[in-house]
Design an enzyme around this catalytic site. Structure first.
Site, PDB file in Angstrom:
ATOM      1  N   GLY D 139       0.829  -1.199   0.000  1.00 54.10           N
ATOM      2  CA  GLY D 139       0.000   0.000   0.000  1.00 54.10           C
ATOM      3  C   GLY D 139       0.860   1.244   0.000  1.00 54.10           C
ATOM      4  N   CYS D 140       0.265   2.352  -0.406  1.00 55.45           N
ATOM      5  CA  CYS D 140       1.040   3.589  -0.569  1.00 55.45           C
ATOM      6  C   CYS D 140       1.493   4.136   0.782  1.00 55.45           C
ATOM      7  CB  CYS D 140       0.227   4.616  -1.349  1.00 55.45           C
ATOM      8  SG  CYS D 140      -1.455   4.877  -0.753  1.00 55.45           S
TER       9      CYS D 140
END
Lengths: 336, 336, 336, 336
Positions: D139-140
């Site tokens: 995930g970012c």
């Protein structure tokens, strides 16, 4: 008021909440009926617990003033149900156009009628607004373009033919319906054009206003743009001109707007920025003549939600109610 | 290169760092001499420790290619000191104009000369660029306006007279000098106009290009705007047209740009957004005819720093060096 | 008022122009003396023709109320020259800190003194403000952080130790001085941090407020950020908490802010957006407990120029003048 | 690839189009099947005429590499149908978490499994990625937080307990689904918080990474914010620290990132801006120790769509294909 959870409706409420002569009555909306207003308008704390009612004639009955901020075509049936002693102010387009053919051409349905046009700065318009119970609030682009050209037309400096307009609008003008091209991710750091080539529904309204100001067979090339900002319209308006210098043009604008409470001609050399009128009912304009190009160039700014919609609506309401025109309104912008 | 810490210079470096045939030599700047490049351009990690040298002929000598990204008037004396076998690419205005009188009128100084103009899409221009050691990179607005009208002019659909342009630019076009009106606080959520009425220095360059494309006595009403974004120019360009329909106009644009690697006519109905070409050398255009207004309307977008300055410079450099024109360049924009 | 052309001064004028009990007297500034106010504040049309005077005691004498919006260190000498019957309101930092050692550590000069602190929401503070002729307006970050933690501290739910704050501010908080890192081109589409690691001058003011609210030996890790917007601060504030659930925390905030005219605890599940209070004197907060992390998390928003500076100044002025505290102020934000 | 019309999918295509070893095969999406890609991604001119196919196993069969950029839960059934010799890279969350209980707690469904985690900078991870046909792209937010703390954890400077994170993200992280709170009108000039109090689905992924880096019983207070920009994440990360000074911390970060091609420790005193890495695969970090607060403070920036999603995916793909890790990727940001 009807349509309270949209951008136009929310702006009417923002101004109405600060208006010394208004008490806010029922608030209605269609798809958001049953919710609390605070979910939609967290900027209005004192109304946060108000319940949003459904948009029905019953819920709108019994008010002295009813604002309609509804999709095009939805105002007429509601308006027909409201009593004759109710001041009805339609923020939509339904009653703006005079020519039914133009309505049908641009909106594709049957014309509902024509109401007095809520632009007090038009010559003779204040008297009409003082005597009406029905007001058609102008569109945001037409308000800007009309006020940007009004002095030149009423002073006979231009003919109203071969006008060009390129106008950059904040995205609230496109409404609150969630569409992919209106997502912030698409809009940040980007300018785009839309409705190019005479397709925008504000074109016939602009032409109608130019005619009212004295133009014969006016034409306009109108190009709207979406700018990466939430509010504001900056319009670049040009018109053929010959034999008239910048000083004469400037004098005409100064003359027309000397006594207008919300319209301001900027000092020589100062060009407008839309943020100067953000959140206010002000309109600011600058004008010059490009001798080499043979064109008058006017640049006007306003806040599309305020002077361009809800502020203009309140201004006209004040006239219709016999209040001082500036009651509850200000020309002071929230800048920077 | 000279002027490496400004926006145009930084963009040349961004592209040069990714160019397979370039090795980055000395970097100079005047007021920032003695600092590290990383203080100014944190987006270029591999050059962060490079020392910025002073902009002197000595520091620029001995390179095959020298880019100049200097204030107007500063390029000519530097260029005069560089050897005849150096390819000199001026990103400033000094060598763009043909007519010394126009230069003096708009820039107020003596004209330094005229170099081959770095817009390969102009008819016949690629051959000239392939044979030169001196390139004048076009201005960002003129690139956009010229490419937005080129097909209509070369196909004889318009005369080039009574053109109107309203163009919204990102603020990097105004440079990196710290001026109050360029502060973020002033610009967020605001559109403004400047240089209105034919005052902008890009006006004579636009007219020169229209003439090169066949216009006789062209005129243009040009209004630049500052948009709340860092990069990108969207230009709304209109021109009188009669007896030619939208389909014919469309065919002309399709014809002109069919083989251009960086110019793209959008499909019918799709209007350009400046972010589609952000960071790229692409130019996108859409065009139609507004029959009622009697005007062709073209909307073009490019990134003012890339296709509008540094990308155009690299494209022309590729031609002058005998490299494939697209080397190190892309038409892919960084969106959303 | 002094310092009228900066952002804080301009906001004082924006609010003062709409305040029913104020008449705007002399306007002074140092470097802009001799210009017209309209050049700097085009959003205030009715003051556009006012001349900006130099900031001297003479030009500020004879007013009932004087606002100072000057660089740090400049207020004290001016204030010393104003008469004892003048209400002096310093929007700068000079008189905020109680401990001279903290002043010298963070500001590097000799401490000028301590004035009553213009945060009416502090317990007992309204009485102090009602009895003073000198008010030190709080900093924008300290106002947000203090109001975000006040209920938790006064209700004894947290100790005030090991607080963390990450707060994103609009760029107007950095002032109007033209610096390269504040250019719009640098800021659009970017978040940055600054003053990290306890360096920011608002740290001692935050700690002082936590102590005033009952904390013993408070500590705070404070990280300010610049957000791509002109106004607003959103602060994420966390504090160790144990044995207290979200419902108890919520009850404390509801209790503290039930009667505060400008502070609002949002309904459960609704997290604040800074635009909800843009241009207003409102403060909105939401709070919860992250059981797994053992931390209370409060998020507060205010407009740094309004509640964070000029609005807070007017609010305190109202108290000092014996006016209703909310005179001329609103909690309604300009959204969207 | 699957999910080509969303933001993550579009970014994979932007990078893939510039990757020298990739040829772009079938493009699929569910709701947009049957349209042209150019309607959705006008920034990719060379793919504009590609037809978007439906997301079915058949349409994805026969490719050497398949990227999945689908809603949570949609990847597993598709992945099960692809051949064992296909390199499958899932940009969604389905295969990131090791602990099925955490998956079910945060995503509410049954866990699909765990794939090698596409963060090459984790110790030992490059070997795992070189040997796999299945990659779970991080995930970012977790990528940013993990890289911001990695050196401190691997050097034993912090325990990983009582971490606080406040991270401001561009809105593309929220995807392209049209929701009212993601409209530009709501986001311009505003900061907001969401998923506060440990609710965000990236919390278990962050904790998992802290554990992998050596933390025992890590805890994190994680607060995400929406910033008015389309791309980028700036994370403010703090951790308790004692007996270790800023110089030692700095040395650890310099050591960890000396040879990392995409991670850069900034020079002393320079704090990161998210735009420095816009459109690039770069990660920039700065770190210090706040002695008074007893906390290490690290600030990291990356582009959520590039290093935070699609760039990280390509980086891991390069390893899995035996290509040089940096192929087709750059650490150069598009600034200003």
């Amino acid at each position: 008021m009807a349509g309270c959870t949209g951008y136009a409706g929310g702006e009417v409420l923002r101004l109405a909440a600060a208006h010394p002569e208004l008490t806010i009555g029922n608030l209605t909306a269609h798809s958001n009926a049953g919710t609390k207003l605070g979910e939609h308008l967290p900027n209005l704390p004192q109304l946060a617990d108000r319940e949003v009612l459904d948009t029905t004639p019953d819920n709108l009955a019994g008010h002295d003033v009813v604002f309609l901020a509804l999709p095009h075509g939805a105002s007429a049936p509601i308006a027909a149900e409201l009593g004759a002693d109710t001041l009805v102010i339609d923020c939509g387009a339904d009653f703006r156009l005079i020519d039914p053919a133009q309505w049908t051409k641009f909106y594709g349905s049957e014309h509902a009628g024509t109401w007095p046009y809520g632009l007090p700065e038009l010559p003779g318009q204040r008297a009409k607004l003082a005597a009406t119970k029905q007001i058609a609030v102008p569109g945001c682009y037409p308000t800007n373009v009309t006020l940007s050209l009004l002095p030149a037309l009423t002073h006979g400096l231009i003919t109203g033919q071969d006008i060009t307009v390129a106008a950059a609008s904040g995205t609230s003008g496109a409404g609150k319906a969630a569409k992919p091209h209106l997502l912030g991710s698409e809009l940040f750091n980007s300018m785009s054009a839309y409705g190019v080539g005479g397709m925008h529904r504000h074109v016939p309204e602009i032409l109608q206003n130019l005619s009212l100001l004295g133009a014969t067979d006016p034409t306009v090339s109108f190009t709207p743009m979406l700018a990466p900002m939430s509010r504001g319209i900056l319009a670049v308006v040009t018109a053929p001109i010959s034999g008239v210098g910048a000083a004469d043009v400037r004098a005409a604008y100064a003359d027309s707007y000397a006594d207008e409470p919300f319209c301001r001609l900027l000092p020589p050399g100062q060009w407008p920025a839309s943020k100067s009128v953000l959140g206010s009912n002000g309109f600011q304009v600058q004008v010059t003549v490009d001798e080499a190009a043979g064109r008058l160039v006017a640049v006007g700014v306003l806040d599309n939600l305020t002077k361009g919609t809800a502020g203009g609506a309140i201004q006209s309401m004040n006239l219709a109610l016999g209040l001082p025109e500036t009651t509850g309104l200000s020309a002071i912008g929230v800048a920077p």
